[in-house]
Design a protein around this motif. Structure first.
Motif, mmCIF file in Angstrom:
data_model
loop_
_atom_site.group_PDB
_atom_site.id
_atom_site.type_symbol
_atom_site.label_atom_id
_atom_site.label_comp_id
_atom_site.label_asym_id
_atom_site.label_seq_id
_atom_site.Cartn_x
_atom_site.Cartn_y
_atom_site.Cartn_z
ATOM 1 N N HIS A 187 -34.383 -14.438 34.355
ATOM 2 C CA HIS A 187 -35.173 -13.870 33.399
ATOM 3 C C HIS A 187 -34.789 -14.276 31.995
ATOM 4 C CE1 HIS A 187 -31.852 -10.893 32.904
ATOM 5 N NE2 HIS A 187 -32.230 -10.730 31.775
ATOM 6 N N ILE A 188 -33.687 -14.816 31.985
ATOM 7 C CA ILE A 188 -32.911 -15.437 30.811
ATOM 8 C C ILE A 188 -33.758 -16.540 30.205
ATOM 9 C CG2 ILE A 188 -30.863 -14.325 31.082
ATOM 10 C CD1 ILE A 188 -29.868 -17.199 31.534
ATOM 11 N N MET A 189 -34.492 -17.262 31.181
ATOM 12 C CA MET A 189 -35.416 -18.371 30.864
ATOM 13 C C MET A 189 -36.577 -17.974 30.248
ATOM 14 S SD MET A 189 -32.944 -20.603 31.645
ATOM 15 C CE MET A 189 -33.812 -22.038 31.391
ATOM 16 N N CYS A 231 -37.064 -12.810 24.441
ATOM 17 C CA CYS A 231 -35.779 -13.256 23.574
ATOM 18 C C CYS A 231 -36.446 -12.781 22.304
ATOM 19 C CB CYS A 231 -35.825 -14.629 23.405
ATOM 20 S SG CYS A 231 -35.392 -15.640 25.067
ATOM 21 N N LEU A 232 -36.079 -11.517 21.775
ATOM 22 C CA LEU A 232 -36.468 -10.852 20.774
ATOM 23 C C LEU A 232 -35.266 -10.379 19.795
ATOM 24 C CD1 LEU A 232 -39.134 -8.362 22.517
ATOM 25 C CD2 LEU A 232 -39.457 -10.576 21.287
ATOM 26 N N GLN A 233 -35.446 -10.731 18.340
ATOM 27 C CA GLN A 233 -34.568 -10.487 17.655
ATOM 28 C C GLN A 233 -34.488 -8.721 17.258
ATOM 29 O OE1 GLN A 233 -34.568 -12.404 13.642
ATOM 30 N NE2 GLN A 233 -32.626 -11.999 13.265
ATOM 31 N N ASN A 234 -35.724 -8.413 17.328
ATOM 32 C CA ASN A 234 -35.882 -6.707 16.784
ATOM 33 C C ASN A 234 -36.942 -6.048 17.794
ATOM 34 O OD1 ASN A 234 -34.707 -6.738 14.238
ATOM 35 N ND2 ASN A 234 -36.121 -8.267 13.654
ATOM 36 N N PRO A 235 -36.218 -5.847 19.011
ATOM 37 C CA PRO A 235 -37.163 -5.307 20.193
ATOM 38 C C PRO A 235 -37.229 -3.783 20.371
ATOM 39 C CG PRO A 235 -34.929 -5.859 21.173
ATOM 40 C CD PRO A 235 -34.890 -6.103 19.529
ATOM 41 N N ILE A 285 -32.396 -19.389 20.619
ATOM 42 C CA ILE A 285 -32.746 -20.234 19.412
ATOM 43 C C ILE A 285 -32.159 -21.558 19.199
ATOM 44 C CG2 ILE A 285 -33.196 -18.161 18.030
ATOM 45 C CD1 ILE A 285 -30.533 -18.138 16.837
ATOM 46 N N GLU A 286 -32.380 -22.568 18.555
ATOM 47 C CA GLU A 286 -31.596 -23.746 18.273
ATOM 48 C C GLU A 286 -31.412 -23.919 16.693
ATOM 49 O OE1 GLU A 286 -30.714 -25.969 20.544
ATOM 50 O OE2 GLU A 286 -31.735 -25.252 22.054
ATOM 51 N N MET A 293 -21.833 -16.829 18.511
ATOM 52 C CA MET A 293 -20.875 -15.671 18.090
ATOM 53 C C MET A 293 -22.015 -14.450 17.908
ATOM 54 S SD MET A 293 -17.899 -15.502 17.136
ATOM 55 C CE MET A 293 -17.213 -13.766 16.905
ATOM 56 N N GLU A 294 -23.180 -14.652 17.502
ATOM 57 C CA GLU A 294 -24.187 -13.498 17.546
ATOM 58 C C GLU A 294 -24.510 -12.813 18.820
ATOM 59 O OE1 GLU A 294 -25.379 -11.534 15.022
ATOM 60 O OE2 GLU A 294 -23.755 -12.404 13.759
ATOM 61 N N ALA A 295 -24.468 -13.832 19.522
ATOM 62 C CA ALA A 295 -24.951 -13.345 21.057
ATOM 63 C C ALA A 295 -23.581 -12.542 21.568
ATOM 64 C CB ALA A 295 -24.929 -14.581 21.864
ATOM 65 N N TYR A 296 -22.326 -12.835 21.241
ATOM 66 C CA TYR A 296 -21.195 -12.288 21.899
ATOM 67 C C TYR A 296 -20.912 -10.796 20.991
ATOM 68 C CZ TYR A 296 -16.249 -10.721 21.202
ATOM 69 O OH TYR A 296 -15.104 -9.926 21.082
ATOM 70 N N ASN A 297 -21.442 -10.884 19.895
ATOM 71 C CA ASN A 297 -21.233 -9.575 18.869
ATOM 72 C C ASN A 297 -22.403 -8.737 19.695
ATOM 73 O OD1 ASN A 297 -19.532 -10.358 17.157
ATOM 74 N ND2 ASN A 297 -20.976 -11.243 15.775
ATOM 75 N N ASN A 298 -23.621 -8.955 20.018
ATOM 76 C CA ASN A 298 -24.463 -8.120 20.534
ATOM 77 C C ASN A 298 -24.151 -7.805 21.806
ATOM 78 O OD1 ASN A 298 -27.121 -7.532 19.048
ATOM 79 N ND2 ASN A 298 -26.386 -9.454 18.516
ATOM 80 N N GLN A 299 -23.359 -8.876 22.905
ATOM 81 C CA GLN A 299 -22.972 -8.266 23.949
ATOM 82 C C GLN A 299 -21.845 -7.178 23.818
ATOM 83 O OE1 GLN A 299 -24.397 -9.667 26.553
ATOM 84 N NE2 GLN A 299 -23.223 -8.597 28.316
#
Length: 397
Positions: free
Chosen positions: A34-36, A41-45, A73-74, A79-85
């Protein structure tokens, strides 16, 4: 998979209602298909999620979708992915506390915590940390928050206790602590598992991983008998089709076995592509110092890369011990001239060896229990015991 966000959220809702931890874990895994799906992929879901899901599952899903956004995103923002994880793990803590009488959500915890560790590794590799290990250490703190919740569960029933999740978290923490070289932090975790009433109830794969890491720690602590016990369990119980894992265990088990006087069989080493140890074992048995040094030098990169160079270096005292035993068997006396040992060392490659250095080697072997005897300095002799002067290495404490 999950063409629309609503389809995805409906699937999560069904898993939540059915208390299906394994399926819910796949909905929140960074290894799932599902990650594909860019629709997820939402910044504010928050608004969309809260229409379908209630607290506390909504917070966990929101943070997961944000992780997907930063990985989509490209250029990807790890780092932001890690912070949210990290926020995902904190949401898991709330979930564990909310489901205080249930443990069906443990697979979700395993998945989210494992993904956090992987993202932390990736951020470290990309030099996103001002200090090496800083990101992984923060990840370990997040994992510990889950561990505390599981360890605090005082239910005695295997059916619903969260303490069954402790070993998975301990193994995750071991992987972090070994990576950042903070092995002292493993001690309280080991105590917690060893004192657990459920230590025999953990799954075999988790037990294998645990024994592997505890064996390695015992090895670094020079507790070779314990290291042999733990690593042998891991090697014996690791399925035969996991060749890479069995080879990894063997890389640490073999030098531990050799330090205890057990030499490896060539066919085993050949099967797992670690014949470097067979050459070492031949040099050890022969007491051939020159050959031993040549092998160490030739395979230096392999030993350093595996983190066992210093351990392998310790085998040199066994080479000395076996060489001196040959001198003893040749002389057949219990008062041995130390000059003979010095001559033997020079003969097998230690050309610059002095009497003083020979005294030091012999003294160390006596101290370690590898030779039973004492040095008579006035007569420049080694006086050995009349009974078993060179005891088997596996009996040396």
């Amino acid at each position: 998979m999950f063409g629309t966000l609503n389809t995805y959220l409906s699937g999560i809702s069904r898993c939540w209602t059915a208390t299906d931890g394994a399926s819910l874990a796949s909905f929140l895994s960074l290894k799932d298909k599902h990650i594909m799906n860019s629709n997820l992929c939402l910044q504010n879901p928050e608004n969309a999620v809260e229409k379908v899901l209630d607290s506390p599952i909504d917070e966990l899903v929101c943070t997961h979708l944000k992780v997907l956004y930063y990985l989509d995103i490209e250029p990807r923002n790890f780092m932001e992915a890690y912070n949210n994880q990290c926020q995902c793990v904190q949401a898991i803590v709330k979930l564990l506390q909310y489901l205080k009488d249930e443990n069906w959500c443990l697979p979700v915890m395993y998945t989210v915590c494992g993904d956090l560790r992987v993202l932390a590794h990736r951020c470290e590799e990309m030099n996103n940390s001002l200090k090496p290990g800083e990101i992984l250490e923060k990840a370990a703190d997040c994992l510990m928050s889950c561990f505390r919740v599981c360890a605090a569960d005082n239910r005695c029933s295997e059916q619903d206790t969260k303490r069954l999740g402790m070993l998975n978290l301990v193994n995750q923490l071991f992987k972090v602590y070994f990576r950042i070289n903070k092995l002292h932090l493993c001690k309280p975790l080991i105590r917690a598992i060893e004192s657990s009433a459920f230590k025999d109830s953990f799954s075999l794969p988790e037990q294998i991983t645990y024994k592997y890491f505890v064996g390695r720690k015992a090895m670094f602590d020079s507790d070779y008998k314990s290291a042999d016990e733990y690593l042998s369990f891991a090697f014996k119980n690791c399925p035969g089709n996991f060749l890479r894992n069995k080879r990894l265990i063997l890389i640490y088990l073999v030098p531990v076995k050799m330090l205890l006087g057990f030499m490896p069989k060539k066919e085993i080493l050949d099967r797992y592509d670690v014949l470097q140890f067979y050459e070492l074992s031949l040099a050890l048995q022969e007491g051939n110092v020159r050959k031993f040094d040549d092998i160490i030098q030739r395979h230096e990169i392999f030993f350093i890369k595996c983190g066992i160079y210093l351990l392998v270096e310790k085998l040199k005292f066994i080479v000395y011990r076996n060489l001196f035993k040959k001198v003893y068997l040749l002389k057949q006396v219990h008062q041995l001239d130390l000059a003979d040992f010095c001559a033997a060392l020079q003969y097998v490659g230690e050309k610059d060896m002095t009497n003083a250095e020979t005294h030091c080697i012999v003294a160390n072997l006596i101290y370690e229990g590898k030779i039973k005897g004492y040095i008579s300095h006035s007569h420049n002799k080694l006086v050995v015991s009349k009974q078993n002067p060179f005891p088997p290495l596996n009996t040396v404490s």
